[in-house]
Design a protein around this motif. Structure first.
Motif, PDB file in Angstrom:
ATOM      1  N   LYS A 159       0.835  -1.198   0.000  1.00  0.00           N
ATOM      2  CA  LYS A 159       0.000   0.000   0.000  1.00  0.00           C
ATOM      3  C   LYS A 159       0.871   1.250   0.000  1.00  0.00           C
ATOM      4  N   GLU A 160       1.962   1.195   0.761  1.00  0.00           N
ATOM      5  CA  GLU A 160       2.789   2.389   0.922  1.00  0.00           C
ATOM      6  C   GLU A 160       3.801   2.557  -0.199  1.00  0.00           C
ATOM      7  N   GLU A 161       4.116   1.429  -0.840  1.00  0.00           N
ATOM      8  CA  GLU A 161       5.222   1.436  -1.791  1.00  0.00           C
ATOM      9  C   GLU A 161       4.908   2.178  -3.092  1.00  0.00           C
ATOM     10  N   SER A 162       3.639   2.283  -3.455  1.00  0.00           N
ATOM     11  CA  SER A 162       3.366   2.814  -4.791  1.00  0.00           C
ATOM     12  C   SER A 162       3.715   4.305  -4.869  1.00  0.00           C
ATOM     13  N   PHE A 163       3.646   4.997  -3.729  1.00  0.00           N
ATOM     14  CA  PHE A 163       4.085   6.393  -3.746  1.00  0.00           C
ATOM     15  C   PHE A 163       5.583   6.478  -4.036  1.00  0.00           C
ATOM     16  N   HIS A 164       6.335   5.489  -3.544  1.00  0.00           N
ATOM     17  CA  HIS A 164       7.789   5.496  -3.758  1.00  0.00           C
ATOM     18  C   HIS A 164       8.119   5.466  -5.241  1.00  0.00           C
ATOM     19  N   GLN A 165       7.428   4.587  -5.946  1.00  0.00           N
ATOM     20  CA  GLN A 165       7.743   4.455  -7.370  1.00  0.00           C
ATOM     21  C   GLN A 165       7.328   5.707  -8.135  1.00  0.00           C
ATOM     22  N   ARG A 166       6.173   6.237  -7.787  1.00  0.00           N
ATOM     23  CA  ARG A 166       5.697   7.435  -8.496  1.00  0.00           C
ATOM     24  C   ARG A 166       6.616   8.629  -8.260  1.00  0.00           C
ATOM     25  N   GLN A 167       7.093   8.789  -6.996  1.00  0.00           N
ATOM     26  CA  GLN A 167       7.972   9.939  -6.756  1.00  0.00           C
ATOM     27  C   GLN A 167       9.283   9.754  -7.535  1.00  0.00           C
ATOM     28  N   GLY A 168       9.761   8.516  -7.679  1.00  0.00           N
ATOM     29  CA  GLY A 168      10.985   8.275  -8.434  1.00  0.00           C
ATOM     30  C   GLY A 168      10.810   8.597  -9.913  1.00  0.00           C
ATOM     31  N   TYR A 169       9.693   8.113 -10.452  1.00  0.00           N
ATOM     32  CA  TYR A 169       9.428   8.349 -11.878  1.00  0.00           C
ATOM     33  C   TYR A 169       9.269   9.846 -12.139  1.00  0.00           C
ATOM     34  N   GLU A 170       8.650  10.541 -11.207  1.00  0.00           N
ATOM     35  CA  GLU A 170       8.479  11.981 -11.385  1.00  0.00           C
ATOM     36  C   GLU A 170       9.825  12.706 -11.431  1.00  0.00           C
ATOM     37  N   ILE A 171      10.745  12.272 -10.583  1.00  0.00           N
ATOM     38  CA  ILE A 171      12.097  12.862 -10.595  1.00  0.00           C
ATOM     39  C   ILE A 171      12.746  12.635 -11.963  1.00  0.00           C
ATOM     40  N   MET A 172      12.641  11.400 -12.475  1.00  0.00           N
ATOM     41  CA  MET A 172      13.241  11.076 -13.777  1.00  0.00           C
ATOM     42  C   MET A 172      12.594  11.900 -14.888  1.00  0.00           C
ATOM     43  N   MET A 173      11.278  12.036 -14.808  1.00  0.00           N
ATOM     44  CA  MET A 173      10.535  12.755 -15.839  1.00  0.00           C
ATOM     45  C   MET A 173      10.967  14.222 -15.883  1.00  0.00           C
ATOM     46  N   LYS A 174      11.066  14.826 -14.705  1.00  0.00           N
ATOM     47  CA  LYS A 174      11.478  16.224 -14.610  1.00  0.00           C
ATOM     48  C   LYS A 174      12.860  16.418 -15.222  1.00  0.00           C
ATOM     49  N   LEU A 175      13.783  15.517 -14.865  1.00  0.00           N
ATOM     50  CA  LEU A 175      15.149  15.630 -15.390  1.00  0.00           C
ATOM     51  C   LEU A 175      15.169  15.387 -16.895  1.00  0.00           C
ATOM     52  N   ALA A 176      14.403  14.400 -17.341  1.00  0.00           N
ATOM     53  CA  ALA A 176      14.406  14.047 -18.767  1.00  0.00           C
ATOM     54  C   ALA A 176      13.829  15.189 -19.609  1.00  0.00           C
ATOM     55  N   ASN A 177      12.944  15.983 -19.020  1.00  0.00           N
ATOM     56  CA  ASN A 177      12.374  17.123 -19.739  1.00  0.00           C
ATOM     57  C   ASN A 177      13.122  18.419 -19.452  1.00  0.00           C
ATOM     58  N   GLY A 178      14.255  18.332 -18.764  1.00  0.00           N
ATOM     59  CA  GLY A 178      14.985  19.532 -18.372  1.00  0.00           C
ATOM     60  C   GLY A 178      16.063  19.913 -19.365  1.00  0.00           C
ATOM     61  N   THR A 179      17.129  20.522 -18.881  1.00  0.00           N
ATOM     62  CA  THR A 179      18.251  20.925 -19.730  1.00  0.00           C
ATOM     63  C   THR A 179      18.939  19.680 -20.282  1.00  0.00           C
ATOM     64  N   PRO A 180      19.749  19.832 -21.341  1.00  0.00           N
ATOM     65  CA  PRO A 180      20.467  18.659 -21.871  1.00  0.00           C
ATOM     66  C   PRO A 180      21.301  17.966 -20.789  1.00  0.00           C
ATOM     67  N   GLU A 181      21.897  18.759 -19.889  1.00  0.00           N
ATOM     68  CA  GLU A 181      22.709  18.147 -18.824  1.00  0.00           C
ATOM     69  C   GLU A 181      21.829  17.314 -17.896  1.00  0.00           C
ATOM     70  N   GLN A 182      20.642  17.852 -17.599  1.00  0.00           N
ATOM     71  CA  GLN A 182      19.737  17.116 -16.699  1.00  0.00           C
ATOM     72  C   GLN A 182      19.268  15.826 -17.356  1.00  0.00           C
ATOM     73  N   LYS A 183      18.968  15.919 -18.644  1.00  0.00           N
ATOM     74  CA  LYS A 183      18.523  14.721 -19.355  1.00  0.00           C
ATOM     75  C   LYS A 183      19.634  13.668 -19.373  1.00  0.00           C
ATOM     76  N   GLU A 184      20.856  14.163 -19.563  1.00  0.00           N
ATOM     77  CA  GLU A 184      21.992  13.247 -19.589  1.00  0.00           C
ATOM     78  C   GLU A 184      22.159  12.561 -18.237  1.00  0.00           C
ATOM     79  N   MET A 185      21.915  13.340 -17.196  1.00  0.00           N
ATOM     80  CA  MET A 185      22.029  12.790 -15.847  1.00  0.00           C
ATOM     81  C   MET A 185      20.998  11.673 -15.629  1.00  0.00           C
ATOM     82  N   ALA A 186      19.785  11.907 -16.131  1.00  0.00           N
ATOM     83  CA  ALA A 186      18.731  10.893 -15.989  1.00  0.00           C
ATOM     84  C   ALA A 186      19.104   9.635 -16.776  1.00  0.00           C
TER      85      ALA A 186
END
Lengths: 318, 119
Positions: A159-186
């Motif tokens: 029950k508690e774990e699904s928030f963990h995955q969503r917050q992780g994916y959101e971090i990746m999504m933000k970086l992937a849509n960010g500057t080229p350096e951020q995307k590279e980091m992701a």
């Protein structure tokens, strides 16, 4: 008990599990069932506890307050998950201290994924998305396992774990849509965490020693290879959606099997890390043992204080 | 009551000595507590799990952190596990089987004409 009596009890026990009855702590159970459960549940608990360390590395450097509260909450959840699982384990007559001793002495294992370092902020995204994603795939079937306390702990964990995955994916999504350096980091984080995440689901079926027995006891509902395939099929489209590339040149959609074919996993690396030669095995254990030993005076002081209060209360009552 | 100084944590040699001394004394583990939570008024307290704590007050505080992080409860009970007496599953036969042949304790045992509705 005679051998025949035990055989008889074992037969009844197997039938109960077959009927989907749950086994509760005080019920009769084969010694091997008890031992296997202590091993698996404690490994699971240890993984939650050690799993806090790679993420703890980034709390003070989270890029915003929003990220920081989420990461703190996630790590706190993991402490809680460790506790649910240790408690479930203790119902089988093993003490918390014995379990800690097994972890600290290296006798007990924990998930080998936590022996990799977390070198950039994107690793927090990759861990939530991939590592927690793989963990969920592993854990959901366990909500139905035969041992009652384990099943109940897993329901709460899932029950508690699904928030963990969503917050992780959101971090990746933000970086992937960010500057080229951020995307590279992701992308770099995905490159490093992809293969260890696949290994996390365990050795291939032909190399997995406990599978048959564990399936019978519903400690496992699907084989490692099935779980891995499920993880890949579910994760590849998620990577595509945010414009990241899975680091596997052999990855290909297979119309016939309706799933992805994927490249060879480096099992040598897996066994190296399991045997203690991963990049962070020593550091993780040291951090864990230090935390335990340096906290000892606090635990003792709390106990002494509780006793003092109790004594005072008794004196007042006289 | 034993008395000791807090370890001085910035001095390395000192630290090791202090810890050794404390280790000898620390054989007492925090007892186990069973946690019961009422999820909302109107419902009973239900067993949620267990945890270790030095005393009841700490058990309450820990239970709040472990079991009610997402609004799962409005009230918590803690009971030290050793105070719970449980029935033994080996006696389940003599304890619970007698209830099985007492069908007359259920409303469906009694034959009434169809005309009688809602009884």
């Amino acid at each position: 008990m005679s051998e025949e009596q035990i055989k008889n009890l074992e037969k009844q026990f197997d039938e109960r599990i077959l009927r989907d009855e749950k086994i509760e702590p005080k019920d009769w159970m084969p010694e091997k069932y008890r031992q296997t459960h202590i091993r698996q549940m404690s490994q699971h608990a240890h993984s939650e506890v050690v799993g806090m360390l790679p993420e703890g590395n980034w709390i003070t450097r989270a890029p915003s307050l929003r990220r920081k509260v989420a990461l703190l909450a996630k790590i706190q959840d993991e402490a809680g998950h460790g506790l649910y699982l240790y408690s479930a384990c203790e119902t089988l007559g093993v003490s918390r201290n014995e379990l800690y001793d097994q972890l600290h002495s290296g006798k007990a294992k924990y998930s080998s994924i936590f022996n990799y370092p977390t070198i950039t902020w994107a690793d927090m995204g990759a861990i939530g998305w991939l590592v927690d994603g793989a963990a969920i795939i592993n854990q959901v079937p366990l909500c139905n396992t035969s041992y009652g306390p384990y099943a109940r702990a897993m329901i709460r964990v899932c029950k508690e774990e699904s928030f963990h995955q969503r917050q992780g994916y959101e971090i990746m999504m933000k970086l992937a849509n960010g500057t080229p350096e951020q995307k590279e980091m992701a992308q770099d984080a995905l490159n490093r965490w992809w293969w260890p995440s696949l290994m996390m689901l365990g050795p291939t079926d032909d190399k997995s020693v406990h599978t048959a027995q564990s399936m019978k006891w519903k400690l496992k509902r699907k084989t490692n290879d099935d779980l891995r395939q499920q993880f890949i099929d579910q994760t590849v489209p998620q990577a595509e959606l945010i414009g990241l590339t899975i680091p596997d040149s052999d990855l290909k959609w297979n119309e016939e099997s309706n799933s992805y074919d994927f490249g060879e996993i480096d099992w040598d690396e897996f066994w190296q890390v399991v045997k203690g030669h991963g990049p962070m095995n020593k550091e993780r254990m040291k951090a864990r043992v230090d935390a335990w030993e340096e906290g000892e005076w606090v635990r003792d002081a709390a106990m002494a204080y509780a006793e003092k209060k109790q004594e005072r209360k008794q004196k007042q009552a006289v | 009551m034993q008395q000791w100084l807090m370890p001085k944590r910035n001095k390395k040699e000192n630290k090791n000595k202090q810890f050794k001394k404390i280790k000898v004394m620390s054989k007492k583990n925090w007892p186990l507590w069973e946690i019961f939570v009422r999820s909302k008024n109107g419902l009973e307290h239900r067993h949620f799990g267990s945890l270790h704590a030095a005393d009841a007050e700490m058990a309450l505080e820990n239970a709040r952190d472990v079991y009610t992080r997402r609004n799962e409860g409005v009230s918590i009970w803690v009971v030290e596990s050793k105070h719970i007496t449980a029935s033994n599953p080996e006696h389940n036969g003599e304890l619970f089987e007698p209830a099985q042949d007492k069908v007359y304790r259920h409303p469906t045992f009694y034959d009434l004409p169809d005309e009688v509705k809602h009884m």
